[in-house]
Design a protein around this motif. Structure first.
Motif, PDB file in Angstrom:
ATOM      1  N   THR A  19       0.783  -1.254   0.000  1.00  0.00           N
ATOM      2  CA  THR A  19       0.000   0.000   0.000  1.00  0.00           C
ATOM      3  C   THR A  19       0.807   1.293   0.000  1.00  0.00           C
ATOM      4  O   THR A  19       0.463   2.213  -0.731  1.00  0.00           O
ATOM      5  N   ASN A  47      -2.039  -5.126   0.683  1.00  0.00           N
ATOM      6  CA  ASN A  47      -1.024  -5.214   1.740  1.00  0.00           C
ATOM      7  C   ASN A  47       0.044  -6.273   1.429  1.00  0.00           C
ATOM      8  O   ASN A  47      -0.069  -7.031   0.457  1.00  0.00           O
ATOM      9  N   LEU A  65       7.682  -4.560  -2.571  1.00  0.00           N
ATOM     10  CA  LEU A  65       7.442  -4.891  -1.167  1.00  0.00           C
ATOM     11  C   LEU A  65       8.545  -4.322  -0.308  1.00  0.00           C
ATOM     12  O   LEU A  65       9.664  -4.145  -0.777  1.00  0.00           O
ATOM     13  N   SER A  66       8.251  -4.113   0.997  1.00  0.00           N
ATOM     14  CA  SER A  66       9.343  -3.595   1.820  1.00  0.00           C
ATOM     15  C   SER A  66       9.963  -4.640   2.749  1.00  0.00           C
ATOM     16  O   SER A  66      10.794  -4.284   3.579  1.00  0.00           O
ATOM     17  N   GLY A 116      -1.567  -8.791   8.146  1.00  0.00           N
ATOM     18  CA  GLY A 116      -1.161  -8.970   6.743  1.00  0.00           C
ATOM     19  C   GLY A 116      -0.369  -7.757   6.271  1.00  0.00           C
ATOM     20  O   GLY A 116       0.319  -7.808   5.258  1.00  0.00           O
ATOM     21  N   SER A 117      -0.462  -6.665   7.046  1.00  0.00           N
ATOM     22  CA  SER A 117       0.309  -5.466   6.708  1.00  0.00           C
ATOM     23  C   SER A 117       1.715  -5.593   7.287  1.00  0.00           C
ATOM     24  O   SER A 117       1.893  -5.958   8.454  1.00  0.00           O
ATOM     25  N   GLN A 118       2.696  -5.253   6.472  1.00  0.00           N
ATOM     26  CA  GLN A 118       4.080  -5.337   6.935  1.00  0.00           C
ATOM     27  C   GLN A 118       4.399  -4.190   7.883  1.00  0.00           C
ATOM     28  O   GLN A 118       5.228  -4.328   8.780  1.00  0.00           O
ATOM     29  N   THR A 119       3.714  -3.065   7.711  1.00  0.00           N
ATOM     30  CA  THR A 119       3.913  -1.937   8.625  1.00  0.00           C
ATOM     31  C   THR A 119       3.513  -2.388  10.027  1.00  0.00           C
ATOM     32  O   THR A 119       4.237  -2.179  11.003  1.00  0.00           O
ATOM     33  N   TRP A 186      12.546  -0.660   0.357  1.00  0.00           N
ATOM     34  CA  TRP A 186      11.673  -1.170  -0.711  1.00  0.00           C
ATOM     35  C   TRP A 186      12.460  -2.078  -1.654  1.00  0.00           C
ATOM     36  O   TRP A 186      13.608  -1.758  -2.000  1.00  0.00           O
TER      37      TRP A 186
HETATM   38  P1  PGA Z   1       1.864  -2.780   4.083  1.00  0.00           P
HETATM   39  O1  PGA Z   1       3.067  -2.196   3.249  1.00  0.00           O
HETATM   40  O2  PGA Z   1       1.968  -2.253   5.466  1.00  0.00           O
HETATM   41  O3  PGA Z   1       0.703  -2.183   3.315  1.00  0.00           O
HETATM   42  O4  PGA Z   1       1.883  -4.297   4.031  1.00  0.00           O
HETATM   43  C1  PGA Z   1       4.337  -2.138   3.267  1.00  0.00           C
HETATM   44  C2  PGA Z   1       5.274  -3.336   3.088  1.00  0.00           C
HETATM   45  O5  PGA Z   1       5.305  -4.240   2.251  1.00  0.00           O
HETATM   46  O6  PGA Z   1       6.176  -3.214   3.891  1.00  0.00           O
END
Ligand code: PGA
Length: 233
Positions: A19, A47, A65-66, A116-119, A186
């Motif tokens: 995102t 995400n 992706l990060s 599911g979000s990496q943040t 990234w």
């Molecule tokens: P996410 O994004 O928090 O939307 O998953 C960033 C990521 O890949 O680090």
């Protein structure tokens, strides 16, 4: 040899990105589209975990992706820093303090992204590693909604520095807390077995070249008490 094809590239490029890439990819795409008017692009923002699912299903040409997945079947290039910062409403009492210990967050509530979000995963990992427990008050699946909730005083949040504009900074402040910013990077990823099309290869080369120095765009936020990653200097 790509040079032979310069200006002749055409076709369709499929990208999937986590995102917060939506804050810098459109800018990069603008000049790419001007340079290669015959390349059409579809771009899916979702995400981290959902981008990984798309990778495993081989749905796109390139993935942004990060955090690098632990997979042998991928190739990856890192291209840009992704500092995650802790934000509070502008007049929050903690904004007056410097070098706060992480434990000072125990008295605060946190607004986080969906699972599911990496943040979110990065924040939880930091708190877990340091043995600090913070109450999660609200879970939201949008970085923009999180900013609004922080402004409204619902809690503090961790966001990618990419997601904060100068206008946002009229209402938000970046806190100087131990462990922050969380330094992420990234990456652009693709499946090893996949032979990249000419358009995908063209975009990959373009992304790696154009993003060099892009972090300098963050310099307007420098001096606000946050330590920037080395790439920003
Ligand atoms: P996410 O994004 O928090 O939307 O998953 C960033 C990521 O890949 O680090």
């Amino acid at each position: 040899n790509l040079a032979e094809f310069r200006g002749m590239e055409q076709g369709h490029l499929r990208l999937a990105a986590a995102t917060t890439a939506k804050y810098f990819i459109p800018k990069l795409l603008n000049s790419f589209c001007q340079r290669y008017p015959n390349i059409g692009i579809s771009l899916e923002f979702t995400n981290h975990n959902e981008v990984l699912e798309r990778l495993n299903k081989n749905l796109d040409d390139l993935y942004i992706l990060s955090r690098l997945p632990e997979q042998e079947k991928i190739e990856a290039e890192s291209f840009l820093c992704n500092p995650l910062v802790l934000v509070a409403p502008k007049r929050h009492p903690l904004t007056r303090q410097c070098r706060l210990p992480l434990e000072s967050l125990e008295k605060e509530s946190l607004i986080v992204r969906e699972r599911g979000s990496q943040t979110r995963e990065s924040v939880e990992q930091l708190l877990r590693q340091q043995g600090v427990s913070v109450q999660i008050k609200l879970e939201l699946n949008s970085n923009e909604a999180i900013k609004q909730a922080v402004v409204e005083g619902l809690g503090l949040a961790v966001l990618s520095l990419h997601s904060l504009s100068a206008t946002d900074m009229n209402q938000l402040a970046i806190l100087n807390v131990e462990g922050f910013p969380i330094h992420r990077q990234w990456h652009v990823i693709f499946l090893k077995e996949k032979k990249l099309s000419l358009v995908a290869r063209t975009f990959l080369d373009y992304l790696l070249k154009e993003s060099q120095g892009y972090c300098q765009a963050f310099s307007s936020l420098a001096g606000k008490g946050i330590v920037f990653p080395r790439e920003l200097k």
